[in-house]
Design an enzyme around this catalytic site. Structure first.
Site, PDB file in Angstrom:
ATOM      1  CE  LYS A  44       0.566  24.474  42.691  1.00 30.13           C
ATOM      2  NZ  LYS A  44      -0.576  24.519  41.801  1.00 30.13           N
ATOM      3  CE  LYS A  82      -5.421  27.036  47.250  1.00 28.06           C
ATOM      4  NZ  LYS A  82      -5.627  26.403  45.970  1.00 28.06           N
ATOM      5  CE  LYS A  98      -5.421  16.885  47.766  1.00 31.03           C
ATOM      6  NZ  LYS A  98      -5.618  16.700  46.336  1.00 31.03           N
TER       7      LYS A  98
END
Ligand code: TYM
Length: 357
Positions: free
Chosen positions: A116, A222, A225
């Site tokens: 992230k 995977k 979002k």
């Protein structure tokens, strides 16, 4: 409602948008399945969603839509405590206290933080993925492209969600196992530092086998979002069929019993989650003898997914329209969640030496 002598199950989903198949198979399906047998606590993680600085109006809309999707999927407020994370202020205070026993090094080495933080800085995974190189990237980042401290301490907050309820079992998808491992480490560390037995060490909870990683249908990785490859529970059948029919495939097996490429293996992973064993076997056999037609496989998959999502989609709008019901559910949930949270926080304050005159 929850019975005190049952084992405590707790889990949550971030308020970042509608729920997708990854959330469903990694988490929500399990929440619904264990409601009758455990002291269940499920929440909407709106504080965790703040790590990406969402639009304030959107955040609340997301909390509401997840709550409605929880209920539409079968979470029952008569059986489970359903609450919003920020309705339990004890969590924020314990987050501060627990952070005093968490190392910034161990947080920086967390895979999800690396991922992230790099996204926030707009950089990909470099050739040198060592912890040292990563630390340099973060420390050297310019101030207008900051990685906020909330992102770094995300695992502390998640550990607090779990430990404040003294949860034993945490149903999550595979991507959350590292966070759960950190939670156990923090629990052990706190207990041993103060010589107490305050926190149980929680384990993941997969009654049906190993924790799953639901793949995307765009070839690799995977479903998520931020990957932009989601099939949502509330997707309209037309949209959903289109997404599945567009799934990446290859040219097909040329020789009997060929190994599968990743996009095909991913289609089979989803088929295994949604279809009957007989159907899965018949497509596996067709793949093995090279007679498979990917179009048929995708059609079957789309219908099997729709069998699962249609009842949820059909209920969700009615639930969303009932503000009074939604607010009653979370008010009651917060009251229940705060009972145990305030008890744990009081114990923790006492143990750490924060005492009243
Ligand atoms: P979030 O919102 O990222 O994910 C919610 C749940 O969905 C699962 N999941 C998946 N499982 C399998 N395959 C996928 N493609 C997939 N995508 C998402 C996640 O594993 C997760 O179980 N940090 C948590 C939220 C949280 C939490 C907690 C969970 C905050 N505090 C305390 C348990 C206990 C999260 O990942 O949310």
């Amino acid at each position: 409602m929850a019975t005190p002598n049952k084992e405590i199950v707790l889990s949550g989903i971030r308020a970042t948008g509608n729920l997708h198949l990854g959330n469903y198979f990694g988490a929500l399906r399990k929440f619904v399945a264990v409601q009758d047998d455990y002291d269940c606590n499920f929440f909407i993680a709106d504080l965790h969603a703040l790590t990406t600085n969402p639009d304030p109006n959107q955040l609340h809309a997301n909390v509401k839509s997840i709550l409605a999707e929880y209920l539409a999927a079968g979470l029952d407020p008569e059986k489970s405590t359903i609450f919003v994370q920020s309705d339990v202020p004890e969590i924020s205070e314990m987050y501060l206290l627990l952070n005093m026993h968490v190392g910034i090094g161990e947080l920086m080495r967390t895979a999800s933080f690396k991922d992230k933080a790099r996204k926030a800085l707009g950089i990909g995974t470099p050739a040198d993925d060592s912890d040292e190189a990563f630390e340099k990237e973060i420390i050297g980042a310019s101030t207008n492209k900051r990685v906020n401290a909330g992102l770094l301490t995300y695992p502390t907050l998640m550990a607090v969600d779990i430990l404040i309820q003294k949860a034993n079992k945490v149903p999550v998808g595979k991507d959350q196992l590292q966070h759960l491992e950190l939670t156990r480490r923090f629990a052990r560390r706190f207990n041993s530092f103060y010589g107490v037995d305050l926190f149980p060490e929680p384990t993941d909870f997969d009654f049906g086998g190993a924790p799953v990683k639901v793949p995307g249908l765009d070839g690799s990785g995977k479903m998520g979002k931020s990957e932009g490859n989601c099939i949502y529970l509330i997707d309209d059948p037309k949209v959903l069929r289109k997404k599945v029919m567009r799934a990446m495939t290859d040219e097909g097996p040329k020789e009997p019993n060929s190994p599968m490429t990743e996009p095909i293996a991913n289609l089979f992973t989803l088929l295994e989650l949604t279809s009957t064993p007989e159907i899965v076997t018949s497509f596996r056999e067709a793949y093995a003898d090279c007679s498979i037609r990917y179009g048929d496989l995708k059609k079957q998959l789309a219908e099997d997914i729709l069998n699962i999502t249609t009842p949820i989609r059909e209920r969700v709008n009615d639930i969303l329209a009932d503000d009074a019901y939604l607010s009653q559910v979370v008010k009651r949930g917060a009251e229940k969640a705060r009972e145990r949270a305030s008890q744990t926080l009081a114990e923790m304050r006492q143990i750490m030496g924060i005492r009243k005159f």
